[in-house]
Design a protein around this motif. Structure first.
Motif, PDB file in Angstrom:
ATOM      1  N   ARG A  66     133.418 -40.536 -66.781  1.00 41.08           N
ATOM      2  CA  ARG A  66     133.768 -41.915 -67.142  1.00 41.08           C
ATOM      3  C   ARG A  66     132.769 -42.839 -66.483  1.00 41.08           C
ATOM      4  NH1 ARG A  66     138.646 -42.077 -70.374  1.00 41.08           N
ATOM      5  NH2 ARG A  66     137.851 -44.177 -70.563  1.00 41.08           N
ATOM      6  N   SER A  67     132.169 -43.719 -67.263  1.00 40.77           N
ATOM      7  CA  SER A  67     131.282 -44.678 -66.611  1.00 40.77           C
ATOM      8  C   SER A  67     132.021 -46.002 -66.455  1.00 40.77           C
ATOM      9  CB  SER A  67     129.973 -44.836 -67.377  1.00 40.77           C
ATOM     10  OG  SER A  67     130.216 -44.865 -68.739  1.00 40.77           O
ATOM     11  N   PRO A  68     131.852 -46.614 -65.307  1.00 40.53           N
ATOM     12  CA  PRO A  68     132.661 -47.788 -64.969  1.00 40.53           C
ATOM     13  C   PRO A  68     132.293 -49.017 -65.803  1.00 40.53           C
ATOM     14  CG  PRO A  68     130.983 -47.436 -63.307  1.00 40.53           C
ATOM     15  CD  PRO A  68     130.910 -46.265 -64.235  1.00 40.53           C
ATOM     16  N   VAL A  69     133.195 -49.966 -65.803  1.00 41.98           N
ATOM     17  CA  VAL A  69     132.922 -51.259 -66.423  1.00 41.98           C
ATOM     18  C   VAL A  69     132.127 -52.079 -65.406  1.00 41.98           C
ATOM     19  CG1 VAL A  69     133.948 -53.366 -67.343  1.00 41.98           C
ATOM     20  CG2 VAL A  69     135.044 -51.139 -67.750  1.00 41.98           C
ATOM     21  N   ILE A  70     130.959 -52.534 -65.836  1.00 40.23           N
ATOM     22  CA  ILE A  70     130.069 -53.274 -64.934  1.00 40.23           C
ATOM     23  C   ILE A  70     129.887 -54.704 -65.437  1.00 40.23           C
ATOM     24  CG2 ILE A  70     127.750 -53.345 -63.900  1.00 40.23           C
ATOM     25  CD1 ILE A  70     128.746 -50.747 -63.130  1.00 40.23           C
ATOM     26  N   PHE A  71     130.000 -55.621 -64.529  1.00 37.55           N
ATOM     27  CA  PHE A  71     129.709 -57.021 -64.826  1.00 37.55           C
ATOM     28  C   PHE A  71     128.579 -57.504 -63.927  1.00 37.55           C
ATOM     29  CE2 PHE A  71     133.789 -56.866 -66.853  1.00 37.55           C
ATOM     30  CZ  PHE A  71     133.754 -57.859 -67.814  1.00 37.55           C
ATOM     31  N   GLN A  72     127.933 -58.574 -64.364  1.00 38.32           N
ATOM     32  CA  GLN A  72     126.924 -59.201 -63.505  1.00 38.32           C
ATOM     33  C   GLN A  72     127.288 -60.666 -63.281  1.00 38.32           C
ATOM     34  OE1 GLN A  72     122.780 -59.164 -64.841  1.00 38.32           O
ATOM     35  NE2 GLN A  72     122.200 -59.234 -62.678  1.00 38.32           N
ATOM     36  N   CYS A  73     127.138 -61.080 -62.045  1.00 41.38           N
ATOM     37  CA  CYS A  73     127.447 -62.464 -61.693  1.00 41.38           C
ATOM     38  C   CYS A  73     126.273 -63.353 -62.114  1.00 41.38           C
ATOM     39  CB  CYS A  73     127.669 -62.577 -60.192  1.00 41.38           C
ATOM     40  SG  CYS A  73     127.916 -64.262 -59.630  1.00 41.38           S
ATOM     41  N   ARG A  74     126.593 -64.475 -62.780  1.00 39.31           N
ATOM     42  CA  ARG A  74     125.512 -65.355 -63.217  1.00 39.31           C
ATOM     43  C   ARG A  74     125.067 -66.298 -62.104  1.00 39.31           C
ATOM     44  NH1 ARG A  74     127.558 -65.726 -69.058  1.00 39.31           N
ATOM     45  NH2 ARG A  74     128.985 -67.300 -68.343  1.00 39.31           N
ATOM     46  N   THR A  75     125.865 -66.332 -61.034  1.00 40.15           N
ATOM     47  CA  THR A  75     125.493 -67.210 -59.930  1.00 40.15           C
ATOM     48  C   THR A  75     124.536 -66.498 -58.976  1.00 40.15           C
ATOM     49  OG1 THR A  75     127.700 -68.150 -60.113  1.00 40.15           O
ATOM     50  CG2 THR A  75     126.429 -68.755 -58.156  1.00 40.15           C
ATOM     51  N   CYS A  76     124.917 -65.273 -58.540  1.00 34.19           N
ATOM     52  CA  CYS A  76     124.094 -64.608 -57.529  1.00 34.19           C
ATOM     53  C   CYS A  76     123.428 -63.332 -58.050  1.00 34.19           C
ATOM     54  CB  CYS A  76     124.939 -64.286 -56.288  1.00 34.19           C
ATOM     55  SG  CYS A  76     126.070 -62.905 -56.517  1.00 34.19           S
ATOM     56  N   SER A  77     123.630 -63.021 -59.356  1.00 38.75           N
ATOM     57  CA  SER A  77     122.993 -61.861 -59.996  1.00 38.75           C
ATOM     58  C   SER A  77     123.496 -60.507 -59.514  1.00 38.75           C
ATOM     59  CB  SER A  77     121.467 -61.868 -59.832  1.00 38.75           C
ATOM     60  OG  SER A  77     120.952 -63.052 -60.304  1.00 38.75           O
ATOM     61  N   ASP A  78     124.473 -60.500 -58.634  1.00 45.24           N
ATOM     62  CA  ASP A  78     125.042 -59.240 -58.167  1.00 45.24           C
ATOM     63  C   ASP A  78     125.688 -58.514 -59.354  1.00 45.24           C
ATOM     64  OD1 ASP A  78     125.806 -57.400 -56.121  1.00 45.24           O
ATOM     65  OD2 ASP A  78     127.847 -58.192 -56.214  1.00 45.24           O
ATOM     66  N   THR A  79     125.498 -57.189 -59.433  1.00 42.96           N
ATOM     67  CA  THR A  79     126.256 -56.438 -60.431  1.00 42.96           C
ATOM     68  C   THR A  79     127.378 -55.699 -59.718  1.00 42.96           C
ATOM     69  OG1 THR A  79     124.753 -54.575 -60.241  1.00 42.96           O
ATOM     70  CG2 THR A  79     124.352 -56.082 -62.058  1.00 42.96           C
ATOM     71  N   PHE A  80     128.531 -55.636 -60.365  1.00 44.67           N
ATOM     72  CA  PHE A  80     129.686 -55.027 -59.699  1.00 44.67           C
ATOM     73  C   PHE A  80     130.602 -54.351 -60.713  1.00 44.67           C
ATOM     74  CE2 PHE A  80     130.448 -59.434 -60.711  1.00 44.67           C
ATOM     75  CZ  PHE A  80     131.735 -59.470 -61.215  1.00 44.67           C
ATOM     76  N   GLN A  81     131.355 -53.363 -60.203  1.00 43.08           N
ATOM     77  CA  GLN A  81     132.310 -52.626 -61.031  1.00 43.08           C
ATOM     78  C   GLN A  81     133.638 -53.355 -61.063  1.00 43.08           C
ATOM     79  OE1 GLN A  81     133.074 -48.621 -59.929  1.00 43.08           O
ATOM     80  NE2 GLN A  81     130.922 -48.086 -59.700  1.00 43.08           N
ATOM     81  N   VAL A  82     134.320 -53.238 -62.189  1.00 40.81           N
ATOM     82  CA  VAL A  82     135.630 -53.853 -62.304  1.00 40.81           C
ATOM     83  C   VAL A  82     136.604 -52.825 -62.870  1.00 40.81           C
ATOM     84  CG1 VAL A  82     136.976 -55.662 -63.438  1.00 40.81           C
ATOM     85  CG2 VAL A  82     134.614 -56.112 -62.766  1.00 40.81           C
ATOM     86  N   SER A  83     137.754 -52.710 -62.247  1.00 42.46           N
ATOM     87  CA  SER A  83     138.822 -51.924 -62.847  1.00 42.46           C
ATOM     88  C   SER A  83     139.743 -52.917 -63.537  1.00 42.46           C
ATOM     89  CB  SER A  83     139.568 -51.147 -61.759  1.00 42.46           C
ATOM     90  OG  SER A  83     140.744 -50.621 -62.329  1.00 42.46           O
ATOM     91  N   LEU A  84     139.514 -53.078 -64.873  1.00 43.33           N
ATOM     92  CA  LEU A  84     140.199 -54.161 -65.586  1.00 43.33           C
ATOM     93  C   LEU A  84     141.709 -54.040 -65.512  1.00 43.33           C
ATOM     94  CD1 LEU A  84     137.905 -54.435 -68.703  1.00 43.33           C
ATOM     95  CD2 LEU A  84     138.243 -56.166 -66.968  1.00 43.33           C
ATOM     96  N   LYS A  85     142.176 -52.803 -65.523  1.00 43.51           N
ATOM     97  CA  LYS A  85     143.634 -52.636 -65.578  1.00 43.51           C
ATOM     98  C   LYS A  85     144.311 -53.023 -64.271  1.00 43.51           C
ATOM     99  CE  LYS A  85     143.828 -49.985 -69.598  1.00 43.51           C
ATOM    100  NZ  LYS A  85     142.573 -49.556 -70.143  1.00 43.51           N
ATOM    101  N   ASP A  86     143.541 -53.005 -63.183  1.00 43.51           N
ATOM    102  CA  ASP A  86     144.139 -53.353 -61.890  1.00 43.51           C
ATOM    103  C   ASP A  86     143.796 -54.770 -61.466  1.00 43.51           C
ATOM    104  OD1 ASP A  86     144.956 -50.704 -61.753  1.00 43.51           O
ATOM    105  OD2 ASP A  86     143.039 -50.100 -60.867  1.00 43.51           O
ATOM    106  N   SER A  87     143.067 -55.510 -62.315  1.00 45.68           N
ATOM    107  CA  SER A  87     142.662 -56.822 -61.832  1.00 45.68           C
ATOM    108  C   SER A  87     143.258 -57.914 -62.707  1.00 45.68           C
ATOM    109  CB  SER A  87     141.139 -56.936 -61.808  1.00 45.68           C
ATOM    110  OG  SER A  87     140.573 -56.280 -62.903  1.00 45.68           O
ATOM    111  N   LYS A  88     143.527 -59.021 -62.090  1.00 51.20           N
ATOM    112  CA  LYS A  88     144.033 -60.157 -62.857  1.00 51.20           C
ATOM    113  C   LYS A  88     142.863 -60.934 -63.426  1.00 51.20           C
ATOM    114  CE  LYS A  88     147.517 -62.616 -62.507  1.00 51.20           C
ATOM    115  NZ  LYS A  88     148.724 -63.403 -62.312  1.00 51.20           N
ATOM    116  N   ASP A  89     141.787 -60.958 -62.665  1.00 50.25           N
ATOM    117  CA  ASP A  89     140.631 -61.680 -63.155  1.00 50.25           C
ATOM    118  C   ASP A  89     139.339 -61.071 -62.661  1.00 50.25           C
ATOM    119  OD1 ASP A  89     140.902 -63.865 -65.018  1.00 50.25           O
ATOM    120  OD2 ASP A  89     142.475 -64.499 -63.641  1.00 50.25           O
TER     121      ASP A  89
END
Ligand SMILES: Nc1nc2c(ncn2[C@@H]2O[C@H](COP(=O)(O)OP(=O)(O)OP(=O)(O)O)[C@@H](O)[C@H]2O)c(=O)[nH]1
Ligand SMILES: [Mg+2]
Ligand SMILES: [Zn+2]
Lengths: 116, 224
Positions: A66-89
């Protein structure tokens, strides 16, 4: 859900490649599935065992990476994993930014097979 | 015992479906027919929005509908009652429509005498998202009573659609649904998606939907 249809496609593709490579037997099948896809691994193996009877793929083990869901921040360019089902936002863990862009997590392909 | 060999495949699992979907788009292009795939949960408002669309656009475009609902002809009858042709697919037990099923439906339709085909996909936010039907645009309808958390639970469908219709806005205020939070969640997954708020009951917002669809159809026809 749609695992049966997906498993039929997997079987067709691996048989095609195994035959083209003159394989006698398929031992394992590696899939890459993004976390955005709702796919139940156990179901796939179950359907596969059923559909592959009397083919050279009978008994093959299906491994799902399984490859994770990855987002990138437009403010600081950091890329990070998100577990959508466990997060509110979806918030940047580095700077707390909420302006984020979806990067990846929709993979849905067969990586490789092991054959003899 | 022979050696174990590793064969690289790197092939999309649903490649065959995708190839057929591309073929369908080519066949539609030859006849200049625009096809839109409408997806939603059961009861989200697919049939209601299709009926509104027929009423608004049937004087402008020749419309056909493909009904994918599970073994029931109720929706096809509603659509036929509006005076357009509807093909009912027998999908008993299926959870999504795929390109081969749409191919079968199209074989029974007279593409030369159509401008717009609407597909009512099977009520489900999970499976239809994985399968390309050959449509030019994909639309997800999410109704207010379903809740504003759905993009987190069913992210794929929101990430692949071209438009999102928020339906049943007449329930806003009754249901706990924060439109701004909802939109923000969706836009994070898919910044390109066009979001339209409607009520198929009061008719509010339906014109904005009609405008989006008409613009898409015209852009497609001008692109020939
Ligand atoms: N209050 C309200 N009710 C609506 C609205 N849109 C649809 N409905 C009602 O919601 C119910 C379901 O609508 P449909 O259009 O049949 O939904 P559907 O997605 O086609 O449903 P299935 O085909 O059964 O999956 C019907 O009773 C509609 O009258 C709306 O905007 N507001
Ligand atoms: Mg319906
Ligand atoms: Zn950041």
């Amino acid at each position: 859900m749609h695992e049966l249809a997906v498993t039929e496609s997997i079987l067709n593709i691996v048989l095609k490649h195994a035959q083209a490579n003159k394989a006698e037997k398929i031992l394992s099948i590696s899939l890459k599935i993004g976390e955005l896809s709702d796919l139940v691994g156990d179901c796939i193996q179950f359907y596969f065992d059923y559909l592959s009877k009397n083919t050279i793929a009978e008994g093959a083990a299906i491994e799902i990476e399984r490859s994770p869901v990855i987002f990138q921040c437009r403010t600081c360019s950091d890329t990070f994993q998100v577990s959508l089902k466990d997060s509110k936002d979806i918030v940047c863990p580095e700077c707390g930014g909420i302006e984020v862009t979806f990067v990846s997590g929709r993979e849905f392909y067969i990586k490789h097979i092991e054959v003899v | 015992m022979a050696d174990i060999r590793l064969i690289e495949i790197k092939e999309e699992i649903l490649a065959d479906n995708k190839d057929l979907a591309d073929e369908i788009r080519n066949a539609l292009r030859k006849n200049n027919v625009f096809m839109v795939n409408m997806m939603a949960s059961p009861g989200g408002g697919k049939t209601s929005l299709i009926v509104h669309t027929i009423r608004e656009l049937k004087s402008m475009f020749r419309i056909g509908v493909i009904e994918g609902d599970i073994d029931s002809v109720v929706d096809a009858e509603k659509v036929a009652g509006e005076g357009v042709g509807a093909i009912q697919l027998k999908t008993g037990g299926f959870c999504h429509l795929n390109a081969p099923m749409i191919r079968m439906a199209l074989d029974e339709m007279d593409l030369k005498n159509l401008d717009l085909i609407m597909i009512e996909n099977i009520g489900n936010l999970v499976c239809p998202a994985e399968f390309d039907t050959g449509a030019h645009k994909k639309v997800v309808i999410l109704s207010v009573p379903e809740g504003d958390d759905k993009p987190l639970k069913y992210p794929l469908i929101f990430s692949i659609c071209d438009a999102l219709v928020i339906n049943k806005i007449d329930y806003l205020g009754v249901a706990e649904f924060d439109v701004d939070v909802f939109k923000e969640r969706v836009l994070k997954l898919n910044p390109e998606i066009r979001i339209i708020e409607v009520s198929c009951k009061t008719g509010e917002g339906v014109q904005a939907w009609i405008r989006w669809l008409t613009d898409e159809i015209n852009a497609y026809r001008n692109r020939r």
